[in-house]
Design a protein around this motif. Structure first.
Motif, short mmCIF file in Angstrom:
data_model
loop_
_atom_site.label_atom_id
_atom_site.label_comp_id
_atom_site.label_asym_id
_atom_site.label_seq_id
_atom_site.Cartn_x
_atom_site.Cartn_y
_atom_site.Cartn_z
N ILE A 1 80.61 41.79 -109.28
CA ILE A 1 79.55 42.47 -110.02
C ILE A 1 79.84 43.96 -110.11
CG2 ILE A 1 77.10 43.09 -109.97
CD1 ILE A 1 76.57 40.34 -108.71
N ILE A 2 80.24 44.57 -108.98
CA ILE A 2 80.54 46.00 -108.98
C ILE A 2 81.68 46.30 -109.95
CG2 ILE A 2 81.45 47.90 -107.59
CD1 ILE A 2 79.98 46.73 -105.20
N SER A 3 82.74 45.49 -109.92
CA SER A 3 83.89 45.77 -110.78
C SER A 3 83.51 45.69 -112.26
CB SER A 3 85.02 44.78 -110.47
OG SER A 3 84.65 43.47 -110.84
N LYS A 4 82.60 44.79 -112.61
CA LYS A 4 82.24 44.61 -114.02
C LYS A 4 81.25 45.66 -114.51
CE LYS A 4 83.25 39.67 -114.03
NZ LYS A 4 82.72 38.30 -114.00
N VAL A 5 80.28 46.01 -113.67
CA VAL A 5 79.24 46.93 -114.14
C VAL A 5 79.61 48.39 -113.91
CG1 VAL A 5 77.48 45.19 -113.72
CG2 VAL A 5 77.90 46.93 -111.99
N ALA A 6 80.46 48.67 -112.92
CA ALA A 6 80.81 50.06 -112.62
C ALA A 6 82.12 50.49 -113.26
CB ALA A 6 80.89 50.27 -111.10
N PHE A 7 83.05 49.54 -113.42
CA PHE A 7 84.37 49.90 -113.92
C PHE A 7 84.81 49.04 -115.10
CE2 PHE A 7 84.35 50.83 -109.31
CZ PHE A 7 84.37 52.21 -109.40
N ALA A 8 83.91 48.19 -115.60
CA ALA A 8 84.21 47.34 -116.76
C ALA A 8 85.54 46.61 -116.57
CB ALA A 8 84.23 48.17 -118.03
N SER A 9 85.81 46.19 -115.35
CA SER A 9 87.04 45.47 -115.04
C SER A 9 86.69 44.12 -114.43
CB SER A 9 87.90 46.28 -114.06
OG SER A 9 88.26 47.53 -114.61
#
Length: 314
Positions: free
Chosen positions: A195-203
């Motif tokens: 979740i963090i990777s997708k919402v914070a870094f779009a990765s």
């Protein structure tokens, strides 16, 4: 023999004085926390260390989670433990935790900063948000993360949250037979990283099921579930044994390689976004884009400082 006797008496007197001095010093240090509940100590000089060591040995995971949970049930959400001359206040209430982290008078642990900033001589969190000790320096850096906690922004991310949770549930479904034990801590942490990777870094690091050799790739050498878990396990060992890197040089080298791998992931992600930024491409409205926009006007923000923030957010 009289000379030998006097020498022996002198040694005994010095030792007795030293022990008495240590006892007075330990009592003076601990007296400052006498108003805070504390679990019973089995040894005056070692404090709660024997209980912590026993719990780590019993748990088998290198942590003392069980004894901390036991003390919390007995002492409440605020208590203090003592390890020789060091005292640690354990804060569990969410409101108190917020105060500790945001009120300037509560200083950060220099010992913890030393371990997390440069782990075994390898830069880890560096000068990231967690390690900044000066409040005036910390405050503007903290504002970079405000968009991640904006209510309207978070509402727009619900589909991504649901996508990660659906993946999590789909992978758990085959094990829901009432007999199979599932390590929930590992999977919940991995889903959180997704979740963090997708919402914070779009990765999409796909950390949950290790389909990409990124943040949660299994270590063949140790069997530890993730690069991050492996690094934090190493930190536990270093804090328990300050001479760890000398006693276990090969294992210490493995931890250094793990830290380099984590920072390399962040560095590659940032460089990719910087190229998109310089080429005036459409950028996602996430934390990384916000950090780069601010950093473009800050001459002191180099690539390693940006990596510090990237790793810190995880």
């Amino acid at each position: 023999w009289q000379t030998a006797l006097w020498v022996l008496l002198a040694i005994v007197a010095v030792l007795a004085t030293a022990i008495a001095g240590l006892a007075c010093y330990f009592s003076w240090i601990r007296r400052k926390f006498s108003h805070i509940p504390s679990p019973p100590m089995s040894n005056f000089f070692l404090g709660h260390f024997p209980a912590l060591a026993k719990s780590k040995e019993k748990d088998g995971s290198g942590t003392a989670d069980h004894v901390f949970l036991k003390w919390a049930s007995e002492m409440g959400d605020l208590y203090v433990i003592h390890v020789m001359w060091m005292s640690f206040v354990i804060v569990l209430n969410k409101d108190d935790v917020k105060i500790v982290h945001t009120v300037p008078k509560h200083k950060k642990s220099h010992q913890a900063r030393t371990v997390t900033g440069s782990f075994l001589g390898e830069r880890f969190l560096g000068n990231g948000l967690v390690n900044i000790e000066d409040y005036e320096t910390w405050k503007p850096r903290r504002k970079l993360y405000d968009p991640a906690f904006n209510k309207s922004y978070l509402k727009g991310l619900y589909p991504k949250f649901n996508e990660c949770v659906e993946l999590f549930l789909d992978k758990l479904a085959p094990h829901a037979d009432g007999r199979t034990e599932v390590p929930m801590k590992k999977h919940i942490c991995a889903t959180t990283l997704d979740i963090i990777s997708k919402v914070a870094f779009a990765s999409d690091f796909d950390s949950e099921w290790n389909q990409m050799p990124l943040l949660l790739k299994y270590s063949k050498a140790t069997g530890v579930g993730s690069l991050l878990d492996y690094t934090f396990l190493g930190m536990q060992k270093v804090m328990n044994n300050p001479l760890f890197k000398y006693v276990h040089p090969f294992e210490a080298r493995s931890y250094r390689e793990t830290v380099r791998a984590i920072r390399s992931i962040g560095r590659d992600c940032i460089r990719k976004r910087i190229r998109a930024f310089e080429n005036h491409e459409d950028l996602p409205n996430d934390i990384l884009t916000n950090i780069l926009k601010v950093a473009s006007n800050d001459e002191t923000a180099d690539i390693e400082t940006l990596v510090d923030d990237f790793v810190t957010f995880y």
